[in-house]
Design a protein around this motif. Structure first.
Motif, PDB file in Angstrom:
ATOM      1  N   GLN A  14     -96.362 -58.153-135.004  1.00 49.40           N
ATOM      2  CA  GLN A  14     -96.051 -58.280-133.560  1.00 49.40           C
ATOM      3  C   GLN A  14     -96.923 -59.368-132.941  1.00 49.40           C
ATOM      4  OE1 GLN A  14     -95.441 -54.689-131.065  1.00 49.40           O
ATOM      5  NE2 GLN A  14     -97.140 -55.497-129.803  1.00 49.40           N
ATOM      6  N   ILE A  15     -96.325 -60.246-132.244  1.00 45.18           N
ATOM      7  CA  ILE A  15     -97.056 -61.314-131.534  1.00 45.18           C
ATOM      8  C   ILE A  15     -97.106 -60.930-130.055  1.00 45.18           C
ATOM      9  CG2 ILE A  15     -97.158 -63.759-130.933  1.00 45.18           C
ATOM     10  CD1 ILE A  15     -95.474 -64.329-133.428  1.00 45.18           C
ATOM     11  N   ASN A  16     -98.339 -60.762-129.571  1.00 42.98           N
ATOM     12  CA  ASN A  16     -98.521 -60.440-128.151  1.00 42.98           C
ATOM     13  C   ASN A  16     -98.891 -61.716-127.391  1.00 42.98           C
ATOM     14  OD1 ASN A  16     -98.208 -57.536-128.395  1.00 42.98           O
ATOM     15  ND2 ASN A  16    -100.153 -57.599-129.520  1.00 42.98           N
ATOM     16  N   PHE A  17     -98.167 -62.022-126.364  1.00 41.69           N
ATOM     17  CA  PHE A  17     -98.404 -63.218-125.555  1.00 41.69           C
ATOM     18  C   PHE A  17     -99.216 -62.817-124.310  1.00 41.69           C
ATOM     19  CE2 PHE A  17     -94.464 -64.037-127.876  1.00 41.69           C
ATOM     20  CZ  PHE A  17     -94.821 -65.187-128.559  1.00 41.69           C
ATOM     21  N   THR A  18    -100.467 -63.211-124.335  1.00 40.46           N
ATOM     22  CA  THR A  18    -101.355 -62.860-123.229  1.00 40.46           C
ATOM     23  C   THR A  18    -101.227 -63.888-122.096  1.00 40.46           C
ATOM     24  OG1 THR A  18    -103.177 -64.097-124.229  1.00 40.46           O
ATOM     25  CG2 THR A  18    -103.005 -61.756-124.759  1.00 40.46           C
ATOM     26  N   ALA A  19    -101.606 -63.445-120.915  1.00 40.15           N
ATOM     27  CA  ALA A  19    -101.543 -64.364-119.753  1.00 40.15           C
ATOM     28  C   ALA A  19    -102.532 -65.512-119.951  1.00 40.15           C
ATOM     29  CB  ALA A  19    -101.872 -63.611-118.472  1.00 40.15           C
ATOM     30  N   ALA A  20    -102.089 -66.688-119.617  1.00 39.57           N
ATOM     31  CA  ALA A  20    -102.980 -67.857-119.712  1.00 39.57           C
ATOM     32  C   ALA A  20    -104.000 -67.787-118.582  1.00 39.57           C
ATOM     33  CB  ALA A  20    -102.158 -69.129-119.606  1.00 39.57           C
ATOM     34  N   PRO A  21    -105.160 -68.395-118.775  1.00 39.43           N
ATOM     35  CA  PRO A  21    -106.134 -68.457-117.675  1.00 39.43           C
ATOM     36  C   PRO A  21    -105.601 -69.312-116.541  1.00 39.43           C
ATOM     37  CG  PRO A  21    -106.854 -69.839-119.500  1.00 39.43           C
ATOM     38  CD  PRO A  21    -105.646 -69.079-119.992  1.00 39.43           C
ATOM     39  N   ASN A  22    -106.028 -68.974-115.344  1.00 35.98           N
ATOM     40  CA  ASN A  22    -105.593 -69.728-114.158  1.00 35.98           C
ATOM     41  C   ASN A  22    -106.836 -70.064-113.330  1.00 35.98           C
ATOM     42  OD1 ASN A  22    -104.047 -70.875-112.104  1.00 35.98           O
ATOM     43  ND2 ASN A  22    -103.864 -68.928-111.021  1.00 35.98           N
ATOM     44  N   ALA A  23    -107.174 -71.348-113.297  1.00 35.29           N
ATOM     45  CA  ALA A  23    -108.340 -71.802-112.533  1.00 35.29           C
ATOM     46  C   ALA A  23    -107.884 -72.332-111.174  1.00 35.29           C
ATOM     47  CB  ALA A  23    -109.090 -72.902-113.283  1.00 35.29           C
ATOM     48  N   ASN A  24    -108.535 -71.852-110.134  1.00 36.90           N
ATOM     49  CA  ASN A  24    -108.229 -72.307-108.767  1.00 36.90           C
ATOM     50  C   ASN A  24    -109.532 -72.765-108.124  1.00 36.90           C
ATOM     51  OD1 ASN A  24    -107.528 -72.663-106.080  1.00 36.90           O
ATOM     52  ND2 ASN A  24    -106.308 -70.788-105.952  1.00 36.90           N
ATOM     53  N   ALA A  25    -109.621 -74.073-107.860  1.00 37.41           N
ATOM     54  CA  ALA A  25    -110.858 -74.658-107.304  1.00 37.41           C
ATOM     55  C   ALA A  25    -110.962 -74.481-105.798  1.00 37.41           C
ATOM     56  CB  ALA A  25    -110.946 -76.146-107.664  1.00 37.41           C
ATOM     57  N   GLY A  26    -109.963 -73.898-105.178  1.00 33.42           N
ATOM     58  CA  GLY A  26    -109.996 -73.722-103.728  1.00 33.42           C
ATOM     59  C   GLY A  26    -109.393 -74.903-102.997  1.00 33.42           C
ATOM     60  N   THR A  27    -109.259 -74.769-101.677  1.00 36.04           N
ATOM     61  CA  THR A  27    -108.684 -75.847-100.867  1.00 36.04           C
ATOM     62  C   THR A  27    -109.701 -76.964-100.670  1.00 36.04           C
ATOM     63  OG1 THR A  27    -109.377 -74.736 -98.838  1.00 36.04           O
ATOM     64  CG2 THR A  27    -107.174 -74.240 -99.647  1.00 36.04           C
ATOM     65  N   ASP A  28    -109.182 -78.141-100.414  1.00 37.24           N
ATOM     66  CA  ASP A  28    -110.065 -79.283-100.145  1.00 37.24           C
ATOM     67  C   ASP A  28    -110.967 -78.982 -98.953  1.00 37.24           C
ATOM     68  OD1 ASP A  28    -108.923 -80.603-102.245  1.00 37.24           O
ATOM     69  OD2 ASP A  28    -107.616 -81.865-101.004  1.00 37.24           O
ATOM     70  N   ILE A  29    -112.152 -79.601 -98.944  1.00 35.77           N
ATOM     71  CA  ILE A  29    -113.204 -79.275 -97.978  1.00 35.77           C
ATOM     72  C   ILE A  29    -113.602 -80.525 -97.201  1.00 35.77           C
ATOM     73  CG2 ILE A  29    -115.562 -78.374 -97.716  1.00 35.77           C
ATOM     74  CD1 ILE A  29    -115.159 -76.944-100.411  1.00 35.77           C
ATOM     75  N   SER A  30    -113.877 -80.345 -95.916  1.00 36.95           N
ATOM     76  CA  SER A  30    -114.465 -81.396 -95.083  1.00 36.95           C
ATOM     77  C   SER A  30    -115.891 -80.999 -94.762  1.00 36.95           C
ATOM     78  CB  SER A  30    -113.657 -81.580 -93.796  1.00 36.95           C
ATOM     79  OG  SER A  30    -114.232 -82.589 -92.986  1.00 36.95           O
ATOM     80  N   SER A  31    -116.831 -81.894 -95.060  1.00 35.98           N
ATOM     81  CA  SER A  31    -118.252 -81.598 -94.875  1.00 35.98           C
ATOM     82  C   SER A  31    -118.909 -82.757 -94.144  1.00 35.98           C
ATOM     83  CB  SER A  31    -118.921 -81.379 -96.237  1.00 35.98           C
ATOM     84  OG  SER A  31    -120.299 -81.125 -96.093  1.00 35.98           O
ATOM     85  N   CYS A  32    -119.807 -82.437 -93.198  1.00 38.06           N
ATOM     86  CA  CYS A  32    -120.471 -83.479 -92.413  1.00 38.06           C
ATOM     87  C   CYS A  32    -121.618 -84.086 -93.226  1.00 38.06           C
ATOM     88  CB  CYS A  32    -121.010 -82.895 -91.112  1.00 38.06           C
ATOM     89  SG  CYS A  32    -121.650 -84.131 -89.970  1.00 38.06           S
TER      90      CYS A  32
END
Length: 302
Positions: A14-32
């Motif tokens: 049996q081949i089990n297909f696991t969920a792939a990793p999902n990287a989320n770096a967040g929304t773009d940022i404005s910094s002073c």
């Protein structure tokens, strides 16, 4: 297969297909640029929940493997105006790493200018301030003085009137601070008001002059930021002129009849001071009247 006289035997996998990793770096940022450190909001889900940041020349605190680490950009990144960071999943097992990018844009801070230093005379105190605030903020507030701002300390071109203590001290330093700064730190600038002494004017003591010797030598004195002045108020004449502090005053016939004249000495060339005045009164007294009596006839031998 090719089992000869044997029955085929089977087994299953049996081949089990696991969920792939999902990287989320967040929304773009404005910094002073004057408050550039940012807290990243990375998230990794699926086959793994760990990740690592890369791509910047700045520093990560506590480290680049903390998803919500604090990133402080380098000087070069501040100059460039932006940096792109990459979050990659780690501990992926047999999965390919997942990546995502976040862009940090560095905006300029407010620019605050409190204006040039001022020199103000103590008898002409009100000073119009000339503060400016530009950039992400255009508002500011004045502080640092014990005097009063009119119409208020949040008006950049407010009029400042110093307190009695500041008059005694001879100087006051005011600070203009930007407000409504967004994600920037407040920016300040200072200006100084120097409070100078007013002119001192003395027209001299009142004078009594005889009507048959009415010419009067005036003895005005002016000191301070100016030493010049002008005599006004009489209908007579000044010699050598009304701008000479020790001028000789010759009254008019009307003044002799009136018996008195009041002259005013006013400072001139006052700079940023109001003119200062002082008065002197000349009283014209009656001349002595000598009476030798009537003519007399007398005999030569008596």
């Amino acid at each position: 297969t090719n089992n000869g006289n044997c029955n085929a035997v089977t087994d299953v996998v049996q081949i089990n297909f696991t969920a792939a990793p999902n990287a989320n770096a967040g929304t773009d940022i404005s910094s002073c640029k004057n408050n550039p450190a940012v807290t990243l909001a990375g998230n990794v889900s699926g086959a793994t929940t760990t990740g690592a940041w890369s791509g910047g020349t700045g520093t990560f605190n506590p480290n680049n493997s903390t998803l919500n680490t604090i990133y402080t950009p380098s000087a070069a990144e501040l100059t460039a105006g932006s940096v792109t960071l990459t979050l990659a999943s780690t501990g992926n097992g047999n999965c390919i790493a997942s990546t995502d990018n976040v862009i940090i844009n560095f905006t300029n801070p407010p620019v605050v200018n409190a204006g040039l230093d001022l020199s103000v005379c103590k008898n002409n105190l009100a000073s119009i301030l000339s503060g400016t605030v530009t950039g992400p903020s255009t508002t500011g507030i004045w502080s640092g003085g014990s005097g009063t701002f009119n119409p208020g300390s949040s008006v950049l071109n407010s009029t400042y009137t110093p307190s009695a203590a500041e008059l005694t001290a001879g100087v006051v330093t005011l600070t203009l601070t930007s407000t409504a700064n967004g994600n920037c730190n407040a920016v300040t600038d200072v200006m100084q008001i120097t409070l100078t002494n007013a002119p001192t004017v003395s027209a001299g003591s009142d004078v009594n002059s005889c009507k048959n010797n009415a010419n009067t030598v005036l003895s005005g004195v002016i000191s301070g930021p100016t030493t010049t002045g002008s005599w006004i108020g009489g209908t007579g004449s000044f010699n050598p002129g009304n701008s000479a502090l020790t001028s000789t005053y010759t009254p008019s016939a009307a003044e002799l009849t009136a018996g008195v004249v009041t002259l005013t000495l006013t400072s001139t060339n006052n700079g940023n001071c109001n003119a200062v005045t002082d008065v002197v009164q000349i009283n014209f007294t009656a001349a002595p009247n000598a009476n030798a009596g009537i003519d007399i006839s007398s005999c030569k031998n008596n």
